[in-house]
Design an enzyme around this catalytic site. Structure first.
Site, mmCIF file in Angstrom:
data_model
loop_
_atom_site.group_PDB
_atom_site.id
_atom_site.type_symbol
_atom_site.label_atom_id
_atom_site.label_comp_id
_atom_site.label_asym_id
_atom_site.label_seq_id
_atom_site.Cartn_x
_atom_site.Cartn_y
_atom_site.Cartn_z
ATOM 1 N N ALA A 116 0.823 -1.208 0.000
ATOM 2 C CA ALA A 116 0.000 0.000 0.000
ATOM 3 C C ALA A 116 0.859 1.261 0.000
ATOM 4 O O ALA A 116 0.556 2.234 -0.697
ATOM 5 C CB ALA A 116 -0.930 -0.002 1.218
ATOM 6 N N ASP A 117 1.924 1.264 0.784
ATOM 7 C CA ASP A 117 2.808 2.429 0.831
ATOM 8 C C ASP A 117 3.393 2.744 -0.533
ATOM 9 O O ASP A 117 3.408 3.900 -0.973
ATOM 10 C CB ASP A 117 3.949 2.180 1.818
ATOM 11 N N HIS A 118 3.913 1.726 -1.204
ATOM 12 C CA HIS A 118 4.565 1.975 -2.490
ATOM 13 C C HIS A 118 3.559 2.317 -3.586
ATOM 14 O O HIS A 118 3.818 3.185 -4.429
ATOM 15 C CB HIS A 118 5.419 0.776 -2.882
#
Length: 400
Positions: A167-169
């Site tokens: 999700a972060d990337h």
């Protein structure tokens, strides 16, 4: 010279979502200055590798090609310096919890009135509207909220998160893309604008096919297990005797070749598996047959047969495999930077190639407080004023 040469980015970020997005811009030539608190970004303390490089890996992965300035925004002088820095920026990137920058007068409405060309890019957990807009979120929360966890795993394991900061990337890539849209729009209109992305929204967008299937009446798909929830027939990860591998896109010709490899002419003659359509309709039965058929094959022998029959496959690569993978090295997906401290310093490369204005790695993630005095001097502070800022702890890292 990169395509973003001359673009200045100022970031107030932590973690991966905001920092990785800003780093993508830096790789493309933007000048990125990260404002850190006196104690530094907390991610300087995350997953520190002590040998051989002695670096915090999350910080290292998301902050190359940047300069950093430690400013204490709780002190009026430090906040004033930050505002002076923002006044020089084309882009502001932030992913702090809602309300923090507003209380400091660094909110979009205030800055847009003063700097109408500024692009103000906010990366939140949940998006700028709605009942959850001020709630905190991190990668695994977004994976769970956005549907990924629900459809990963098996009936036996239950829901499972991806084993990476997916999700972060994904959120970072959408944030960087939104900034590029806004920069292009400013070329046409002369005005900046606000860019909003979120971890939650990015997870939903990354599942456009799967979510659309549900929205159009296809029902809630099951957990994917070793395949894909919608891609049926042969679209799976299998286990050989000494390795796991992915196999897919098995056309009729490739299926005949696969049956020949395995010595299973009975599968080729089986009416349940004779055509692509019938293999989809009987995919569970076919999968069970193939699981057993592949189990005892040595991977090297199986791969050689896959090549002969033009199968679409890959070994399941570990990070150790990728670090020396000829394809990853040939395209600089895994690369290195020549550092003064360590010599060749390995790192993940930039995944996009531009023929005329390529990305570049110019510096590794900087040490705490590496550029504070330099940045202040560029903002017009005298040596005496810089000394006073450091002495009052409005600038510079906190005392040991």
């Amino acid at each position: 010279m990169g395509p973003l040469d001359g673009v200045r980015v100022v970031e107030f970020t932590l973690g991966i979502h905001g920092p990785y997005a800003a780093m993508l811009l830096a790789d493309m030539g933007a000048e990125v200055i990260k404002v850190e608190p006196p104690n530094g970004d907390i991610n300087r303390l995350v997953t520190v590798v002590h040998k051989p490089y002695r670096v915090p890996t999350q910080w290292y992965a998301c902050n190359r090609n940047k300069r950093v300035a430690c400013l204490n925004l709780r002190k009026p002088e430090g906040l004033a310096a930050a505002k002076r820095l923002v006044a020089t920026a084309d882009v502001l990137v932030e992913n702090l919890r809602g309300g923090v920058l507003e209380r400091l007068g660094l909110d979009y409405e205030t800055l847009a009135a003063e700097h109408p060309r500024l692009i103000y890019a906010s990366a939140s957990g949940w998006g700028p509207e709605g009942p959850l807009r001020t709630m905190a979120a991190v990668d695994i929360i977004a994976q769970a909220a956005g549907g990924v966890v629900s459809h990963t795993g098996t009936p036996e394991t239950g829901p499972l998160p991806a084993g990476v900061a997916l999700a972060d990337h994904a959120g970072a890539v959408f944030l960087a893309l939104g900034i590029m849209f806004a920069l292009y729009g400013r070329e046409r209109t002369g005005r900046g604008q606000r860019v909003d992305t979120s971890l939650f929204g990015s997870q939903i967008a990354m599942q456009a096919w799967e979510m659309s299937h549900y929205l159009l009446g296809g029902g809630e798909p099951p957990r994917a297990g070793k395949g894909h929830i919608l891609a049926r027939s042969i679209w799976h990860v299998f286990d050989a005797a000494d390795a796991s591998f992915g196999l897919t896109w098995v056309s009729d010709d490739r299926f005949a070749g696969l049956c020949d490899i395995l010595g299973r002419d009975d599968l080729a003659r089986d009416r349940r598996f004779g055509t692509a359509i019938s293999r989809v309709g009987n995919d569970k039965a076919l999968y069970a047959e193939l699981v057993e058929a592949f189990r005892d094959w040595p991977w090297a022998e199986l791969e050689a047969r896959f090549i002969e029959t033009d199968q679409v496959y890959t070994k399941v690569n570990s990070y150790a495999d990728l670090a020396s993978h000829p394809q990853a090295l040939a395209n600089d997906y895994v690369t290195s930077f020549e550092s003064e401290e360590y010599g060749p310093l390995p790192m993940v490369g930039f995944p996009i190639r531009l023929s005329e204005t390529p990305a570049s790695v110019r510096s590794r993630a900087p040490e705490l407080d590496a550029h504070t005095a330099e940045v202040l001097a560029e903002l017009g502070y005298s040596d005496e004023e810089i000394g006073a800022l450091f002495a009052s702890r409005a600038a510079g890292h906190a005392a040991e």
